[in-house]
Design a protein around this motif. Structure first.
Motif, PDB file in Angstrom:
ATOM      1  N   LEU A 238     -32.819 -33.189   5.311  1.00 53.33           N
ATOM      2  CA  LEU A 238     -33.529 -34.442   5.065  1.00 53.33           C
ATOM      3  C   LEU A 238     -32.882 -35.565   5.872  1.00 53.33           C
ATOM      4  CD1 LEU A 238     -35.794 -35.743   3.198  1.00 53.33           C
ATOM      5  CD2 LEU A 238     -33.869 -36.568   1.824  1.00 53.33           C
ATOM      6  N   ILE A 239     -33.703 -36.301   6.623  1.00 50.67           N
ATOM      7  CA  ILE A 239     -33.168 -37.404   7.428  1.00 50.67           C
ATOM      8  C   ILE A 239     -33.857 -38.728   7.123  1.00 50.67           C
ATOM      9  CG2 ILE A 239     -32.419 -35.925   9.328  1.00 50.67           C
ATOM     10  CD1 ILE A 239     -34.970 -36.813  10.834  1.00 50.67           C
ATOM     11  N   SER A 240     -34.944 -38.682   6.350  1.00 50.92           N
ATOM     12  CA  SER A 240     -35.653 -39.926   6.056  1.00 50.92           C
ATOM     13  C   SER A 240     -36.628 -39.709   4.910  1.00 50.92           C
ATOM     14  CB  SER A 240     -36.406 -40.416   7.296  1.00 50.92           C
ATOM     15  OG  SER A 240     -36.997 -41.675   7.053  1.00 50.92           O
ATOM     16  N   TYR A 241     -36.954 -40.797   4.219  1.00 53.41           N
ATOM     17  CA  TYR A 241     -37.921 -40.733   3.129  1.00 53.41           C
ATOM     18  C   TYR A 241     -38.550 -42.106   2.956  1.00 53.41           C
ATOM     19  CZ  TYR A 241     -33.958 -42.801   0.723  1.00 53.41           C
ATOM     20  OH  TYR A 241     -32.914 -43.619   0.392  1.00 53.41           O
ATOM     21  N   ALA A 242     -39.742 -42.111   2.379  1.00 53.72           N
ATOM     22  CA  ALA A 242     -40.453 -43.370   2.158  1.00 53.72           C
ATOM     23  C   ALA A 242     -41.403 -43.194   0.990  1.00 53.72           C
ATOM     24  CB  ALA A 242     -41.225 -43.785   3.409  1.00 53.72           C
ATOM     25  N   GLY A 243     -41.672 -44.292   0.292  1.00 51.10           N
ATOM     26  CA  GLY A 243     -42.571 -44.230  -0.847  1.00 51.10           C
ATOM     27  C   GLY A 243     -43.420 -45.478  -0.958  1.00 51.10           C
ATOM     28  N   VAL A 244     -44.601 -45.324  -1.554  1.00 55.20           N
ATOM     29  CA  VAL A 244     -45.520 -46.440  -1.736  1.00 55.20           C
ATOM     30  C   VAL A 244     -46.178 -46.317  -3.103  1.00 55.20           C
ATOM     31  CG1 VAL A 244     -47.442 -45.217  -0.617  1.00 55.20           C
ATOM     32  CG2 VAL A 244     -47.436 -47.721  -0.686  1.00 55.20           C
ATOM     33  N   PHE A 245     -46.493 -47.458  -3.713  1.00 53.07           N
ATOM     34  CA  PHE A 245     -47.004 -47.524  -5.078  1.00 53.07           C
ATOM     35  C   PHE A 245     -48.293 -48.336  -5.084  1.00 53.07           C
ATOM     36  CE2 PHE A 245     -46.489 -50.106  -9.177  1.00 53.07           C
ATOM     37  CZ  PHE A 245     -47.139 -49.167  -9.960  1.00 53.07           C
TER      38      PHE A 245
END
Length: 331
Positions: A238-245
């Protein structure tokens, strides 16, 4: 005193002006978004009949649609080279702003694709570099907007003063970045899972230190409803992550973090694109995010997608750490 040939093709109007010894001795224009190449030489020929000895050329460098902008800039460069004289470029929006004296206002011109190029001015001074967004985003700021929609165009006669007092440009002000970006080589994008939480927490701590989420916060944010998380991995790591709500029809970017050593490779751009795409599938009217003042990696990325600053939150990231609140309209 000098004689200046002043050109602008940054909008649907082609304008040619000659200023001699501080006085405008020629000023003509022709309207037509697709006729710059045909019109500009004719106007210059007419101008040179009034004053043939030119000491310097100043041209509007945009922002503006690519084709029209290149016509004026290429002509100015070629003319100056052939005569062995100096040429300079200035921001075309400044030549619209010079016509107004409001305390705080915007200047906007057509950028095609249902967008506008714009800049903000305070006491006649431009704040930052020009940008691009949807017209509704500027309307939301509720300050005067001048420009092409009101039949207000760059006045090249102001170019001399602008060149003497403002920043000049040696390259076109295109604002928009290329539509197509190469996919990050070897990077796999996929939905984030619970198995990613531990390595995500390690990235979080390395990136933000004590200002980052705790493991409990990360788990809570990930487990909530009406949201989507996406992960990026390289070589199985894992090198990156993102989230949206999705909050009542307005999407909020919860996080977008790229591990050190993998930044500036297009990974954050691809993650943000996926967050925006998901928000559109949820029929969100807009997407918002917060970014720390001074984050010179993230802010240009967000503005390139059409996010604009709408407010600031003092001490959002801790004492003395202000957040810029940005919004992009999706409808």
């Amino acid at each position: 005193m000098s004689t200046y040939l002043l050109l602008d093709t940054s909008t649907s109007r082609t304008s040619v002006v000659i200023v001699k010894n501080g006085e405008v001795v020629f000023s003509e224009y022709s309207d037509g978004a697709l006729s710059h190449g045909e019109t500009l030489p004719k106007l210059v020929v007419a101008a040179l009949k009034v004053a043939s000895q030119i000491d310097e050329v100043i041209v509007g460098m945009g922002p503006g649609p690519f084709t029209g902008l290149r016509v004026g800039i290429s002509f100015a460069q070629s003319f100056a080279f052939a005569r062995g004289i100096k040429w300079q470029g200035v921001c075309s929006l400044d030549a619209i702003a010079s016509q107004f004296s409001d305390k705080d206002f915007l200047v906007a011109v057509d950028a095609r694709r249902k967008e506008v190029f714009y800049a903000r001015y305070t006491d006649g001074v431009r704040i930052g570099e020009p940008n691009v967004c949807q017209p509704s985003q500027l309307d939301a700021l509720q300050i005067p907007i001048y420009g092409e929609a009101l039949n207000q165009f760059p006045d090249p006669s102001a170019f001399v003063d602008i060149a003497n007092s403002n920043k000049t440009y040696s390259a076109p002000i295109y604002v928009r970045r290329p539509d197509a970006y190469p996919a990050p080589v070897g990077v796999k994008f996929r939905p984030m899972t619970q198995l990613d939480l531990v390595p995500a927490f390690a990235i979080e701590k390395a990136a933000y230190g004590k200002d980052g989420w705790s493991m409990a916060q990360l788990k809570e944010e990930y487990a909530g409803s009406d949201r989507m998380y996406v992960a990026a991995e390289f070589g199985g790591e894992l090198i990156s992550y993102a989230g949206v709500f999705n909050l009542a029809g307005v999407a909020d970017v919860l996080t977008l973090t790229v591990a050190d050593g993998h930044r500036r490779k297009g990974i954050g751009r691809e993650l943000l694109r996926r967050l925006i795409d998901w928000s559109r599938t949820q029929k969100c009217e807009a997407i918002m995010l917060e970014v720390r003042v001074g984050n010179e990696e993230a802010i240009p990325l967000y503005t390139s997608f059409g996010f604009i600053e709408i407010s600031r939150r003092k001490d959002y990231y801790g004492p003395g750490k202000t957040a810029i609140v940005m919004r992009k309209e999706l409808k």
